[in-house]
Design a protein around this motif. Structure first.
Motif, short mmCIF file in Angstrom:
data_model
loop_
_atom_site.label_atom_id
_atom_site.label_comp_id
_atom_site.label_asym_id
_atom_site.label_seq_id
_atom_site.Cartn_x
_atom_site.Cartn_y
_atom_site.Cartn_z
N TRP A 60 -75.68 62.39 28.06
CA TRP A 60 -75.53 63.72 27.48
C TRP A 60 -76.60 63.94 26.41
O TRP A 60 -76.97 63.00 25.69
N VAL A 61 -77.07 65.16 26.29
CA VAL A 61 -77.95 65.56 25.18
C VAL A 61 -77.38 66.83 24.57
O VAL A 61 -77.26 67.86 25.26
N ARG A 62 -77.01 66.76 23.32
CA ARG A 62 -76.41 67.91 22.61
C ARG A 62 -77.30 68.31 21.44
O ARG A 62 -77.78 67.44 20.70
N ALA A 63 -77.51 69.62 21.28
CA ALA A 63 -78.30 70.14 20.15
C ALA A 63 -77.43 71.10 19.35
O ALA A 63 -77.01 72.14 19.87
N VAL A 64 -77.15 70.74 18.11
CA VAL A 64 -76.42 71.63 17.20
C VAL A 64 -77.47 72.39 16.40
O VAL A 64 -78.24 71.79 15.63
N THR A 65 -77.53 73.71 16.58
CA THR A 65 -78.62 74.52 16.06
C THR A 65 -78.08 75.70 15.26
O THR A 65 -76.89 76.00 15.31
N PRO A 66 -78.95 76.39 14.52
CA PRO A 66 -78.50 77.61 13.83
C PRO A 66 -78.00 78.69 14.79
O PRO A 66 -77.31 79.62 14.36
N MET A 67 -78.31 78.56 16.07
CA MET A 67 -77.88 79.55 17.07
C MET A 67 -76.62 79.13 17.81
O MET A 67 -76.15 79.86 18.68
N GLY A 68 -76.11 77.95 17.51
CA GLY A 68 -74.95 77.45 18.21
C GLY A 68 -75.21 76.08 18.81
O GLY A 68 -76.22 75.43 18.52
N VAL A 69 -74.28 75.62 19.68
CA VAL A 69 -74.38 74.30 20.31
C VAL A 69 -74.95 74.46 21.71
O VAL A 69 -74.46 75.25 22.52
N PHE A 70 -76.00 73.69 21.99
CA PHE A 70 -76.66 73.72 23.29
C PHE A 70 -76.58 72.32 23.93
O PHE A 70 -76.58 71.30 23.23
N TRP A 71 -76.52 72.30 25.27
CA TRP A 71 -76.47 71.05 26.03
C TRP A 71 -77.61 71.05 27.05
O TRP A 71 -77.91 72.08 27.65
N LEU A 72 -78.21 69.89 27.27
CA LEU A 72 -79.22 69.75 28.31
C LEU A 72 -78.51 69.52 29.64
O LEU A 72 -77.72 68.57 29.78
N ASN A 73 -78.74 70.39 30.62
CA ASN A 73 -78.07 70.24 31.91
C ASN A 73 -78.91 69.40 32.87
O ASN A 73 -80.00 68.91 32.52
N GLU A 74 -78.41 69.25 34.11
CA GLU A 74 -79.07 68.38 35.08
C GLU A 74 -80.41 68.94 35.55
O GLU A 74 -81.20 68.22 36.16
N ARG A 75 -80.67 70.22 35.30
CA ARG A 75 -81.98 70.82 35.61
C ARG A 75 -82.94 70.75 34.41
O ARG A 75 -84.01 71.35 34.43
N PHE A 76 -82.51 70.00 33.39
CA PHE A 76 -83.30 69.82 32.17
C PHE A 76 -83.55 71.15 31.46
O PHE A 76 -84.62 71.43 30.93
N GLU A 77 -82.49 71.96 31.43
CA GLU A 77 -82.50 73.21 30.69
C GLU A 77 -81.44 73.13 29.60
O GLU A 77 -80.32 72.68 29.85
N PHE A 78 -81.80 73.56 28.38
CA PHE A 78 -80.81 73.63 27.31
C PHE A 78 -79.99 74.91 27.49
O PHE A 78 -80.55 76.02 27.52
N VAL A 79 -78.67 74.75 27.65
CA VAL A 79 -77.78 75.90 27.85
C VAL A 79 -76.75 75.90 26.73
O VAL A 79 -76.25 74.86 26.30
#
Length: 463
Positions: free
Chosen positions: A382-401
């Motif tokens: 899993w890759v999770r990004a907690v950002t000023p815009m909210g929480v994003f996850w890296l999906n299997e297509r290597f896109e942060f959603v």
């Protein structure tokens, strides 16, 4: 020289949890989050730090030997050998993990206590760590023991109120004039995370250093983990274990507390008095700094005893440790040698830990994975990004959603990864502020976020 003796008796309680009950003295006895802190609070203040055997203020490796007592039967030595080696390796690796409390899926049979898990806890006492919760030495009963470790305040009683969230040991606890003994991370008061730098600049036990809105220091118990969305996670040093349960890896709180001590007498990481701890197995011998033995005269379940001397004001150094187990408890001796756990790493612009990036610059995020003994073992990543815009996850297509639910980037056999780019572009479109990006690997492939092994990088986007 003033020699202090601290002793814990671990008993099998009705709910099958470990409890600490008794103290003995040569001079008065002093337990605490760092060993010796609680009863010394009135004499030297509550900021006591306890160090492993051999520390004298010089920065170096401290080699602390661990032996199995010579009085142990050959049959018991054979059974103990692998669990002792595994527990030593776990403390030496000093890897913070989540999802480290295993009931379902562990190899511990129902009705048996895991010797390795109990030994891991007791070794923590013998290198200076104590319970982060009030535990049974408080005289309290049941779940009240899960409140964060304190001394009684001026009113002479523990003030116990779980606050608005109703979770004992959380940041919402209302503790009156109780004096906190738990060292917390100042920027987030989250015991399931660990700061890139661990010393007195990033950790404190002063409640004035809590983040805004936090009322008390949180501890790493199962209830707090659940509140934070981290199931089956808890500090090894938290008092309590059940039959059929295994807890053989350290939590971030365990690691941070020892690393705080390793910042030395000055409490500043990166200075000349820093040290590291290396436990060494001495074999079947009484000639060791820590000796493990079966002795039914010493305990009703398992017990730890240390001797310590005050080396500097507020700093105590252990001189000897003894760990006792009863031989009539139904122990499970793990026969599986521990390999190195998976080691994920994440980098921002080739830096680990933290990075400051201008909006005028490029941002490169990379991950590495060293599977070690888990090579080809099925697991989730899993890759999770907690950002000023909210929480994003890296999906299997290597896109942060953006998602409030965990999104898996990979499920399958673990392989070696060396600096794989997961984001590579201009930082101009990123809002100013702080970004916390975590690369996590689970123990199994089940689509459920455990984040047993993880690494994080803090990124600050500036103009």
């Amino acid at each position: 020289m003033n020699i202090l003796v601290w002793r814990s008796l671990l008993v099998w309680l009705p709910k099958a949890v470990i409890g600490i009950t008794a103290l003995m003295t040569v001079t008065p006895v002093y337990p605490g989050v760092f060993m010796l802190a609680e009863s010394l609070a009135d004499r030297v203040g509550p900021n006591v730090i306890t160090h492993p055997t051999g520390y004298r203020g010089a920065g170096r490796e401290l080699f602390v030997t661990v032996g199995i007592a010579s009085s142990t039967s050959p049959n018991d030595v054979i059974k103990m050998w692998v669990p002792v080696l595994n527990a030593i390796k776990t403390w030496n690796d000093l890897v913070p993990t989540l999802g480290n409390v295993h009931k379902a899926g562990s190899n511990v049979p129902p009705g048996q206590f895991d010797f390795e898990s109990v030994l891991l806890h007791e070794l923590g006492h013998c290198i200076g760590l104590d319970h982060p919760n009030l535990a049974s030495e408080s005289g309290l009963q049941g779940v009240q023991r899960d409140y964060t470790k304190t001394t009684r305040g001026a009113d002479g009683v523990y003030n116990l109120d779980p606050g608005m969230d109703g979770v004992i040991g959380s940041r919402e606890d209302l503790r009156g004039d109780d004096v906190n003994l738990h060292w917390f991370r100042k920027d987030n008061n989250n015991p399931f995370t660990i700061a890139p730098r661990v010393d007195r600049t990033t950790y404190s036990r002063e409640l004035l250093d809590l983040p805004p809105g936090h009322l008390f220091a949180a501890n790493a118990n199962l209830g707090v983990a659940s509140l934070l969305g981290l199931g089956n996670s808890g500090a090894v040093m938290q008092q309590g274990i059940s039959t059929g349960e295994a807890q053989r890896t350290l939590s971030p709180d365990d690691v941070a507390t020892l690393r705080l001590a390793m910042s030395g007498f000055d409490g500043q990481a990166g200075t000349a008095d820093d040290y590291t701890v290396v436990l060494e197995f001495a074999g079947w011998t009484d000639d060791a700094d820590i000796v493990v033995r079966f002795d039914n005269d010493e305990t009703t379940f398992a017990a730890c005893e240390i001797r310590a001397v005050e080396s500097r004001p507020g700093h105590f150094v252990i001189t000897q440790g003894n760990i006792f187990f009863r031989d009539d408890v139904t122990w499970f001796f793990n026969p599986e040698p521990a390999g190195d756990p998976p080691r994920p790493e994440i980098f921002a612009n080739r830096l680990s830990g933290s990075a400051t990036v201008s909006q005028r610059e490029h941002l490169l995020l990379e991950v590495s994975l060293f599977p070690n003994a888990s090579l080809n073992k099925p697991a989730d990543c899993w890759v999770r990004a907690v950002t000023p815009m909210g929480v994003f996850w890296l999906n299997e297509r290597f896109e942060f959603v953006r998602s409030d639910q965990a999104v898996r980037v990979y499920g399958g056999p673990l392989i070696f990864i060396d600096r794989l780019p997961i984001l590579n572009g201009s930082a101009s479109g990123l809002p100013l502020g702080e970004y916390h990006v975590t690369f996590a690997v689970d123990n199994s492939e089940d689509g459920l976020l455990d984040a047993s092994f993880q690494d994080s990088v803090e990124i600050v986007i500036v103009p």
